[in-house]
Design a protein around this motif. Structure first.
Motif, short mmCIF file in Angstrom:
data_model
loop_
_atom_site.label_atom_id
_atom_site.label_comp_id
_atom_site.label_asym_id
_atom_site.label_seq_id
_atom_site.Cartn_x
_atom_site.Cartn_y
_atom_site.Cartn_z
N VAL A 22 0.82 -1.22 0.00
CA VAL A 22 0.00 0.00 0.00
C VAL A 22 0.85 1.27 0.00
CG1 VAL A 22 -1.93 -1.14 1.15
CG2 VAL A 22 -0.21 0.06 2.53
N ILE A 57 -4.20 -5.92 4.82
CA ILE A 57 -3.54 -4.73 4.27
C ILE A 57 -2.06 -5.06 4.27
CG2 ILE A 57 -3.13 -2.25 4.54
CD1 ILE A 57 -5.72 -2.20 6.26
N SER A 78 -6.71 2.45 3.01
CA SER A 78 -6.88 1.18 2.31
C SER A 78 -8.12 0.44 2.78
CB SER A 78 -5.65 0.30 2.52
OG SER A 78 -5.80 -0.96 1.91
#
Length: 221
Positions: A22, A57, A78
């Motif tokens: 991410v 994540i 996210s």
């Protein structure tokens, strides 16, 4: 549903093991990432075993990436939820990785994949059976120099880990005065190496005061 790359894959198995970091947006193998999930209190929780329920994540397995994800609120972005990441999240991950690596050594010993003691470790290195050499960070320099000199002659040389003290290794292995340990080549060593490489992203594998040139810190697959 976990995020994965929108690009062709050779196999479904390969696709299932690739995730997007991410922070950088780069797609990479799960082995190079740390999975996080939302805890029941809205806190970001590291999931090193990748087994906790909830949407994962994924962040690259290094201190800078985890710190950036926490600082820039990327976990909440996210998850599209008000998640909170502790300021010391990277330190938490390092502690958990250390515990995981040590615990795996204990399991490996019970499974017959470890050998300890100067003579036994030297024999494992000379016979090419040692995948990793685990040296106590507070062991005597003379003994370390001798065993490292032997390891350098191996082809390929074993990987080297020196982040744990003799007391930590002894507690994990149920032994006293553990200075020299070899992780024997095999599937267990391969699995252990994955966590060692992730730990390396948060802490050097060798003490700063080891002045001699050691064998390679990472064993290539």
């Amino acid at each position: 549903m976990e995020t994965s790359a929108a690009r062709p894959h050779a196999t479904l198995a390969q696709a299932s093991r690739e995730r997007r970091d991410v922070v950088s947006g780069e797609v990479m193998d799960e082995a190079r990432l740390i999975r996080f999930v939302a805890g029941p209190d809205g806190q970001v929780v590291p999931d090193l075993a990748r087994k906790l329920p909830g949407r994962g994540i994924w962040v690259a397995a290094n201190r800078d990436a985890v710190a950036a994800a926490a600082k820039k609120n990327l976990f909440a972005r996210s998850a599209k939820a008000p998640l909170k990441a502790a300021p010391d999240l990277a330190d938490q991950v390092e502690r958990l990785l250390r515990q995981r690596v040590l615990a795996s050594l204990g399991l490996a010993k019970r499974g017959g994949d470890l050998t300890s003691g100067f003579e036994k470790v030297s024999a494992a290195i000379s016979s090419g059976k040692a995948a990793w050499l685990i040296e106590a960070s507070d062991g005597a320099a003379d003994g370390r120099r001798k065993i490292l000199a032997l390891a350098r002659k191996a082809n390929p040389p074993p990987g080297l880990v020196g982040v744990f003290g003799a007391a930590e290794l002894g507690l994990a292995l149920g032994l006293e005065n553990v200075i020299h340990t070899a992780f024997l080549a095999g599937r267990a060593a391969g699995r252990w190496a994955e966590d060692v490489r992730r730990l390396e992203g948060f802490s050097p594998l060798l003490p700063e005061d080891w002045r001699e040139e050691p064998v390679e810190a990472k064993r290539k697959p």
